[in-house]
Write a protein that holds these residues in place. Sequence first.
Motif, PDB file in Angstrom:
ATOM      1  N   ALA A  44     -14.828 -21.835 -24.186  1.00 37.55           N
ATOM      2  CA  ALA A  44     -14.697 -22.963 -23.271  1.00 37.55           C
ATOM      3  C   ALA A  44     -16.082 -23.459 -22.866  1.00 37.55           C
ATOM      4  CB  ALA A  44     -13.921 -22.538 -22.023  1.00 37.55           C
ATOM      5  N   GLU A  45     -16.171 -24.749 -22.603  1.00 37.30           N
ATOM      6  CA  GLU A  45     -17.456 -25.279 -22.146  1.00 37.30           C
ATOM      7  C   GLU A  45     -17.821 -24.640 -20.815  1.00 37.30           C
ATOM      8  OE1 GLU A  45     -18.378 -29.418 -22.347  1.00 37.30           O
ATOM      9  OE2 GLU A  45     -17.126 -29.674 -24.115  1.00 37.30           O
ATOM     10  N   GLY A  46     -19.067 -24.272 -20.712  1.00 35.42           N
ATOM     11  CA  GLY A  46     -19.553 -23.642 -19.491  1.00 35.42           C
ATOM     12  C   GLY A  46     -19.363 -22.141 -19.497  1.00 35.42           C
ATOM     13  N   LYS A  47     -18.128 -21.673 -19.689  1.00 33.31           N
ATOM     14  CA  LYS A  47     -17.835 -20.245 -19.643  1.00 33.31           C
ATOM     15  C   LYS A  47     -18.104 -19.544 -20.965  1.00 33.31           C
ATOM     16  CE  LYS A  47     -14.221 -20.745 -16.171  1.00 33.31           C
ATOM     17  NZ  LYS A  47     -12.819 -20.519 -15.854  1.00 33.31           N
TER      18      LYS A  47
ATOM     19  N   GLY B  32     -18.004 -15.678 -33.693  1.00 31.63           N
ATOM     20  CA  GLY B  32     -17.977 -16.297 -32.383  1.00 31.63           C
ATOM     21  C   GLY B  32     -19.305 -16.980 -32.111  1.00 31.63           C
ATOM     22  N   LEU B  33     -19.249 -18.226 -31.676  1.00 32.54           N
ATOM     23  CA  LEU B  33     -20.474 -18.941 -31.338  1.00 32.54           C
ATOM     24  C   LEU B  33     -20.856 -18.665 -29.895  1.00 32.54           C
ATOM     25  CD1 LEU B  33     -19.733 -20.373 -33.988  1.00 32.54           C
ATOM     26  CD2 LEU B  33     -20.831 -22.377 -33.040  1.00 32.54           C
ATOM     27  N   ASP B  34     -22.098 -18.271 -29.715  1.00 34.79           N
ATOM     28  CA  ASP B  34     -22.606 -17.912 -28.399  1.00 34.79           C
ATOM     29  C   ASP B  34     -24.094 -18.256 -28.378  1.00 34.79           C
ATOM     30  OD1 ASP B  34     -23.919 -16.275 -26.337  1.00 34.79           O
ATOM     31  OD2 ASP B  34     -21.957 -15.359 -26.102  1.00 34.79           O
ATOM     32  N   SER B  35     -24.527 -19.000 -27.379  1.00 33.15           N
ATOM     33  CA  SER B  35     -25.935 -19.411 -27.320  1.00 33.15           C
ATOM     34  C   SER B  35     -26.881 -18.213 -27.243  1.00 33.15           C
ATOM     35  CB  SER B  35     -26.188 -20.357 -26.143  1.00 33.15           C
ATOM     36  OG  SER B  35     -25.895 -19.713 -24.919  1.00 33.15           O
ATOM     37  N   GLU B  36     -26.360 -17.051 -26.845  1.00 32.81           N
ATOM     38  CA  GLU B  36     -27.165 -15.836 -26.778  1.00 32.81           C
ATOM     39  C   GLU B  36     -26.879 -14.898 -27.958  1.00 32.81           C
ATOM     40  OE1 GLU B  36     -29.471 -15.400 -24.310  1.00 32.81           O
ATOM     41  OE2 GLU B  36     -28.891 -17.413 -23.651  1.00 32.81           O
ATOM     42  N   GLY B  37     -26.203 -15.394 -28.980  1.00 31.44           N
ATOM     43  CA  GLY B  37     -25.861 -14.570 -30.142  1.00 31.44           C
ATOM     44  C   GLY B  37     -27.094 -13.977 -30.795  1.00 31.44           C
ATOM     45  N   PRO B  38     -26.971 -12.797 -31.393  1.00 31.21           N
ATOM     46  CA  PRO B  38     -28.130 -12.100 -31.956  1.00 31.21           C
ATOM     47  C   PRO B  38     -28.667 -12.690 -33.260  1.00 31.21           C
ATOM     48  CG  PRO B  38     -26.145 -10.838 -32.345  1.00 31.21           C
ATOM     49  CD  PRO B  38     -25.764 -12.001 -31.478  1.00 31.21           C
ATOM     50  N   ALA B  39     -27.875 -13.520 -33.947  1.00 26.59           N
ATOM     51  CA  ALA B  39     -28.319 -14.035 -35.240  1.00 26.59           C
ATOM     52  C   ALA B  39     -28.072 -15.538 -35.328  1.00 26.59           C
ATOM     53  CB  ALA B  39     -27.558 -13.326 -36.364  1.00 26.59           C
ATOM     54  N   GLU B  40     -28.845 -16.209 -36.174  1.00 26.18           N
ATOM     55  CA  GLU B  40     -28.616 -17.621 -36.449  1.00 26.18           C
ATOM     56  C   GLU B  40     -27.309 -17.755 -37.220  1.00 26.18           C
ATOM     57  OE1 GLU B  40     -31.853 -19.582 -38.465  1.00 26.18           O
ATOM     58  OE2 GLU B  40     -33.288 -18.244 -37.495  1.00 26.18           O
ATOM     59  N   LEU B  41     -26.550 -18.781 -36.935  1.00 26.46           N
ATOM     60  CA  LEU B  41     -25.258 -18.964 -37.584  1.00 26.46           C
ATOM     61  C   LEU B  41     -25.386 -18.941 -39.102  1.00 26.46           C
ATOM     62  CD1 LEU B  41     -22.226 -19.547 -37.438  1.00 26.46           C
ATOM     63  CD2 LEU B  41     -22.792 -21.987 -37.382  1.00 26.46           C
TER      64      LEU B  41
ATOM     65  N   ILE C 118     -33.328 -27.430 -25.591  1.00 25.70           N
ATOM     66  CA  ILE C 118     -31.866 -27.341 -25.635  1.00 25.70           C
ATOM     67  C   ILE C 118     -31.463 -26.040 -26.319  1.00 25.70           C
ATOM     68  CG2 ILE C 118     -29.754 -28.380 -26.539  1.00 25.70           C
ATOM     69  CD1 ILE C 118     -31.169 -31.084 -26.415  1.00 25.70           C
ATOM     70  N   HIS C 119     -30.659 -25.227 -25.636  1.00 24.46           N
ATOM     71  CA  HIS C 119     -30.210 -23.955 -26.197  1.00 24.46           C
ATOM     72  C   HIS C 119     -28.691 -23.906 -26.371  1.00 24.46           C
ATOM     73  CE1 HIS C 119     -34.172 -22.213 -25.958  1.00 24.46           C
ATOM     74  NE2 HIS C 119     -34.274 -22.666 -24.724  1.00 24.46           N
ATOM     75  N   SER C 120     -28.014 -24.938 -25.882  1.00 26.64           N
ATOM     76  CA  SER C 120     -26.562 -24.921 -25.939  1.00 26.64           C
ATOM     77  C   SER C 120     -26.050 -26.354 -26.082  1.00 26.64           C
ATOM     78  CB  SER C 120     -26.015 -24.291 -24.658  1.00 26.64           C
ATOM     79  OG  SER C 120     -24.614 -24.275 -24.691  1.00 26.64           O
ATOM     80  N   LEU C 121     -24.984 -26.519 -26.866  1.00 25.83           N
ATOM     81  CA  LEU C 121     -24.332 -27.816 -27.030  1.00 25.83           C
ATOM     82  C   LEU C 121     -22.960 -27.775 -26.381  1.00 25.83           C
ATOM     83  CD1 LEU C 121     -25.021 -28.357 -30.845  1.00 25.83           C
ATOM     84  CD2 LEU C 121     -26.204 -29.450 -28.939  1.00 25.83           C
ATOM     85  N   ASN C 122     -22.394 -28.956 -26.097  1.00 24.04           N
ATOM     86  CA  ASN C 122     -21.010 -28.922 -25.628  1.00 24.04           C
ATOM     87  C   ASN C 122     -20.136 -28.494 -26.802  1.00 24.04           C
ATOM     88  OD1 ASN C 122     -20.115 -31.209 -27.133  1.00 24.04           O
ATOM     89  ND2 ASN C 122     -20.825 -32.578 -25.522  1.00 24.04           N
ATOM     90  N   VAL C 123     -18.924 -28.072 -26.519  1.00 24.59           N
ATOM     91  CA  VAL C 123     -18.098 -27.422 -27.538  1.00 24.59           C
ATOM     92  C   VAL C 123     -17.774 -28.349 -28.704  1.00 24.59           C
ATOM     93  CG1 VAL C 123     -15.828 -27.844 -26.488  1.00 24.59           C
ATOM     94  CG2 VAL C 123     -16.219 -25.785 -27.847  1.00 24.59           C
TER      95      VAL C 123
END
Length: 93
Positions: free
Chosen positions: A44-47, A20-29, A69-74
């Motif tokens: 979903a974008e935003g949520k 799962g991609l999450d800007s707060e994820g514990p590890a780099e993809l 920048i810490h997050s991209l659009n989906v």
Amino acid sequence: MKNLADALGQLHEAGFQTIGLDSEGPAELEKTFDGQKIALVLGAEGKGLRQKTRETVAALARLDMPGAIHSLNVSNAAAVSLYAARKFLANSE
């Protein structure tokens, strides 16, 4: 199949690593990849990802971005993560 959690369970049974991609994820993809079958899960974008989905995927990962920048659009997150997954899979053959 009733919901996404059921689908993720079936992917796990088929040998897929679900990330799962999450800007707060514990590890780099890129450091999360393991194996030859990868299923990327984007929210979903935003949520972002729903709580049940966050609990069901095998790993949560983030796309590390330089600067503020810490997050991209989906759609951009999908493109970058698919490129990274393909690069990993090509190098592990």
